[in-house]
Write a protein that holds these residues in place. Structure first.
Motif, PDB file in Angstrom:
ATOM      1  N   UNK A 204      43.003  42.505  40.948  1.00 18.17           N
ATOM      2  CA  UNK A 204      41.815  41.976  41.608  1.00 18.17           C
ATOM      3  C   UNK A 204      40.606  42.686  41.014  1.00 18.17           C
ATOM      4  N   UNK A 205      39.856  41.980  40.181  1.00 14.72           N
ATOM      5  CA  UNK A 205      38.645  42.552  39.583  1.00 14.72           C
ATOM      6  C   UNK A 205      37.500  42.372  40.573  1.00 14.72           C
ATOM      7  N   UNK A 206      37.211  43.416  41.330  1.00 17.28           N
ATOM      8  CA  UNK A 206      36.251  43.315  42.426  1.00 17.28           C
ATOM      9  C   UNK A 206      34.829  43.220  41.906  1.00 17.28           C
ATOM     10  N   UNK A 207      34.051  42.387  42.569  1.00 15.32           N
ATOM     11  CA  UNK A 207      32.621  42.274  42.293  1.00 15.32           C
ATOM     12  C   UNK A 207      31.899  42.245  43.635  1.00 15.32           C
ATOM     13  N   UNK A 208      31.342  43.361  44.026  1.00 17.91           N
ATOM     14  CA  UNK A 208      30.635  43.414  45.297  1.00 17.91           C
ATOM     15  C   UNK A 208      29.263  42.784  45.141  1.00 17.91           C
ATOM     16  N   UNK A 209      28.943  41.867  46.012  1.00 12.05           N
ATOM     17  CA  UNK A 209      27.669  41.166  45.947  1.00 12.05           C
ATOM     18  C   UNK A 209      27.747  39.912  46.793  1.00 12.05           C
ATOM     19  N   UNK A 210      26.829  38.975  46.622  1.00 12.76           N
ATOM     20  CA  UNK A 210      26.855  37.740  47.409  1.00 12.76           C
ATOM     21  C   UNK A 210      28.139  36.969  47.159  1.00 12.76           C
ATOM     22  N   UNK A 211      28.765  36.424  48.197  1.00 13.77           N
ATOM     23  CA  UNK A 211      30.003  35.662  48.010  1.00 13.77           C
ATOM     24  C   UNK A 211      29.799  34.516  47.032  1.00 13.77           C
ATOM     25  N   UNK A 212      30.781  34.288  46.187  1.00 15.50           N
ATOM     26  CA  UNK A 212      30.715  33.202  45.223  1.00 15.50           C
ATOM     27  C   UNK A 212      32.053  32.523  45.095  1.00 15.50           C
ATOM     28  N   UNK A 213      32.267  31.860  43.970  1.00 14.49           N
ATOM     29  CA  UNK A 213      33.503  31.115  43.783  1.00 14.49           C
ATOM     30  C   UNK A 213      34.663  32.014  43.404  1.00 14.49           C
ATOM     31  N   UNK A 214      34.397  33.158  42.807  1.00 16.15           N
ATOM     32  CA  UNK A 214      35.486  34.032  42.381  1.00 16.15           C
ATOM     33  C   UNK A 214      36.142  34.645  43.598  1.00 16.15           C
ATOM     34  N   UNK A 215      37.481  34.752  43.614  1.00 16.28           N
ATOM     35  CA  UNK A 215      38.171  35.167  44.827  1.00 16.28           C
ATOM     36  C   UNK A 215      37.893  36.589  45.254  1.00 16.28           C
ATOM     37  N   UNK A 216      37.487  37.448  44.335  1.00 19.13           N
ATOM     38  CA  UNK A 216      37.277  38.847  44.686  1.00 19.13           C
ATOM     39  C   UNK A 216      35.801  39.208  44.725  1.00 19.13           C
ATOM     40  N   UNK A 217      34.959  38.220  44.975  1.00 19.86           N
ATOM     41  CA  UNK A 217      33.525  38.489  44.983  1.00 19.86           C
ATOM     42  C   UNK A 217      33.033  38.507  46.428  1.00 19.86           C
ATOM     43  N   UNK A 218      32.184  39.472  46.759  1.00 20.96           N
ATOM     44  CA  UNK A 218      31.651  39.564  48.109  1.00 20.96           C
ATOM     45  C   UNK A 218      31.691  40.986  48.603  1.00 20.96           C
ATOM     46  N   UNK A 219      31.836  41.143  49.905  1.00 18.12           N
ATOM     47  CA  UNK A 219      31.853  42.470  50.508  1.00 18.12           C
ATOM     48  C   UNK A 219      33.260  43.062  50.457  1.00 18.12           C
ATOM     49  N   UNK A 220      33.342  44.345  50.790  1.00 15.75           N
ATOM     50  CA  UNK A 220      34.646  44.991  50.883  1.00 15.75           C
ATOM     51  C   UNK A 220      35.530  44.251  51.878  1.00 15.75           C
TER      52      UNK A 220
ATOM     53  N   UNK B 152      36.934  41.063  50.395  1.00 16.27           N
ATOM     54  CA  UNK B 152      38.026  41.356  49.467  1.00 16.27           C
ATOM     55  C   UNK B 152      39.289  41.719  50.244  1.00 16.27           C
ATOM     56  N   UNK B 153      39.153  42.485  51.319  1.00 17.13           N
ATOM     57  CA  UNK B 153      40.310  42.815  52.153  1.00 17.13           C
ATOM     58  C   UNK B 153      40.904  41.561  52.777  1.00 17.13           C
ATOM     59  N   UNK B 154      40.063  40.622  53.199  1.00 18.34           N
ATOM     60  CA  UNK B 154      40.569  39.355  53.749  1.00 18.34           C
ATOM     61  C   UNK B 154      41.377  38.606  52.691  1.00 18.34           C
ATOM     62  N   UNK B 155      40.866  38.587  51.461  1.00 19.56           N
ATOM     63  CA  UNK B 155      41.590  37.930  50.376  1.00 19.56           C
ATOM     64  C   UNK B 155      42.949  38.591  50.159  1.00 19.56           C
ATOM     65  N   UNK B 156      42.996  39.916  50.213  1.00 14.47           N
ATOM     66  CA  UNK B 156      44.263  40.629  50.040  1.00 14.47           C
ATOM     67  C   UNK B 156      45.259  40.257  51.135  1.00 14.47           C
ATOM     68  N   UNK B 157      44.797  40.135  52.373  1.00 10.70           N
ATOM     69  CA  UNK B 157      45.689  39.726  53.460  1.00 10.70           C
ATOM     70  C   UNK B 157      46.246  38.326  53.202  1.00 10.70           C
ATOM     71  N   UNK B 158      45.402  37.430  52.701  1.00  5.76           N
ATOM     72  CA  UNK B 158      45.854  36.062  52.431  1.00  5.76           C
ATOM     73  C   UNK B 158      46.858  36.037  51.285  1.00  5.76           C
ATOM     74  N   UNK B 159      46.632  36.863  50.277  1.00  3.06           N
ATOM     75  CA  UNK B 159      47.553  36.953  49.154  1.00  3.06           C
ATOM     76  C   UNK B 159      48.914  37.482  49.626  1.00  3.06           C
ATOM     77  N   UNK B 160      48.893  38.466  50.511  1.00  8.70           N
ATOM     78  CA  UNK B 160      50.143  39.014  51.021  1.00  8.70           C
ATOM     79  C   UNK B 160      50.987  37.946  51.705  1.00  8.70           C
ATOM     80  N   UNK B 161      50.327  36.990  52.357  1.00  3.26           N
ATOM     81  CA  UNK B 161      51.051  35.907  53.023  1.00  3.26           C
ATOM     82  C   UNK B 161      51.783  35.009  52.031  1.00  3.26           C
ATOM     83  N   UNK B 162      51.368  35.023  50.764  1.00  2.02           N
ATOM     84  CA  UNK B 162      52.037  34.224  49.739  1.00  2.02           C
ATOM     85  C   UNK B 162      53.295  34.905  49.216  1.00  2.02           C
ATOM     86  N   UNK B 163      53.543  36.138  49.626  1.00  2.00           N
ATOM     87  CA  UNK B 163      54.724  36.855  49.165  1.00  2.00           C
ATOM     88  C   UNK B 163      54.480  37.786  48.001  1.00  2.00           C
ATOM     89  N   UNK B 164      53.213  38.053  47.671  1.00  2.00           N
ATOM     90  CA  UNK B 164      52.903  39.017  46.610  1.00  2.00           C
ATOM     91  C   UNK B 164      53.235  40.418  47.103  1.00  2.00           C
TER      92      UNK B 164
END
Length: 297
Positions: free
Chosen positions: A235-251, A254-266
């Motif tokens: 996950x190449x994090x980019x802190x800043x205004x939310x955009x189209x990239x999955x890891x862009x936005x606030x901490x 990004x943590x919310x994205x990680x929780x969603x990824x975990x649900x996929x079985x990663x």
């Protein structure tokens, strides 16, 4: 899902002292793996576009530490986290020398190494290393054969298209089986991963796209006797205004994205903070601490 951290090795962070500090602090924060990537050359004019953004190479990559040096420093500063390359461009290295270096790192870390290998997107790097670009896939396949031979019982031997190793001894051996993970998202890469790798080095994508890639990987046949393929998501994090990239936005996003990824079985993910807006070590460590708090394992 276990959480890891990309070690500082590029741009302003390209110094072993920074690696040592971050590795020790990351272990204290509870990060379960530490990762290093590879850039051999930073040309002014790219022959092949960088796979992200507008196709230009991030300016931080003009300076970089060798990934195995980076992980060697981290190995001496820690005792628990797994240590992985994501990715090391295998065809750029003679496989017998690569096996020797990886074995040394495995011994130094008491068996914590994950050998993450890939092809590199950069034609400039192949030219600089004197390796034909068109042979990269075949060279990766044979590199896997050579590693298996050298890490197997003595006497070792190999005769292939690119390398010949006469019967002899290869000592010392790694502490145990070194997990080999492979990168790539193409159909050919997924077939290779399913057929013979221990794991897949994936890149953060929107959830639907990542779900499709995981499904495609699981549909490919697996060699008999191998454990199911495990996944490590970069996950190449980019802190800043939310955009189209999955890891862009606030901490928190990004943590919310990680929780969603975990649900996929990663099974594992790691966050790389080097290409965020932070350019000092205190900022880097502050981001790492906030992310670890927002995503406790």
């Amino acid at each position: 899902m276990r959480l890891g951290l990309g070690l500082p090795q590029f741009g302003a962070f390209a110094h072993p002292d920074h690696v040592r500090t971050v590795a020790a602090e990351a272990e204290a924060m509870g990060y379960e793996s530490l990762w290093a990537g590879e850039r051999v050359h930073a040309p002014h004019r790219l022959l092949t576009p960088y796979p992200g953004g507008d196709g230009t190479m991030p300016p931080q990559m003009r300076a970089g530490l060798d990934p195995l040096l980076t992980l060697s420093v981290a190995a001496q500063a820690t005792t628990l986290p797994r240590l992985g390359t994501s990715t090391l461009s295998a065809p750029l290295h003679p496989p017998i020398a690569l096996a020797r270096a990886l074995t040394g790192l495995d011994l130094l870390s008491s068996g914590r190494l994950i050998a993450g290998l890939g092809l590199s997107w950069s034609k400039d790097e192949y030219l600089a290393a004197g390796v034909p670009w068109t042979e990269r896939g075949a060279r990766l396949d044979e590199t896997l054969d050579v590693l298996a031979a050298l890490w197997g019982p003595d006497p070792v031997r190999h005769r292939g298209r690119f390398w010949t190793i006469s019967p002899g001894e290869f000592q010392p051996k790694p502490t145990g089986k070194v997990p080999v993970y492979l990168g790539g998202g193409s159909e050919a890469a997924l077939r290779r991963i399913a057929r013979r790798a221990d794991g897949w080095l994936a890149i953060a994508l929107p959830l639907d796209a990542l779900r499709r890639q995981l499904a495609a990987l699981r549909e490919h046949p697996r060699e008999a006797g191998l454990e199911p393929v495990r996944t490590v998501l970069r996950v190449n994090a980019e802190f800043g205004p939310p955009g189209e990239r999955p890891a862009q936005g606030s901490v928190e996003q990004i943590a919310d994205y990680l929780h969603e990824v975990a649900e996929l079985g990663v099974e594992d993910a790691f966050v790389d903070l080097q290409f965020t807006t932070c350019d000092t070590l205190p900022e880097f460590l502050d981001h790492a601490a906030r992310l670890r708090t927002a995503y406790p394992t």
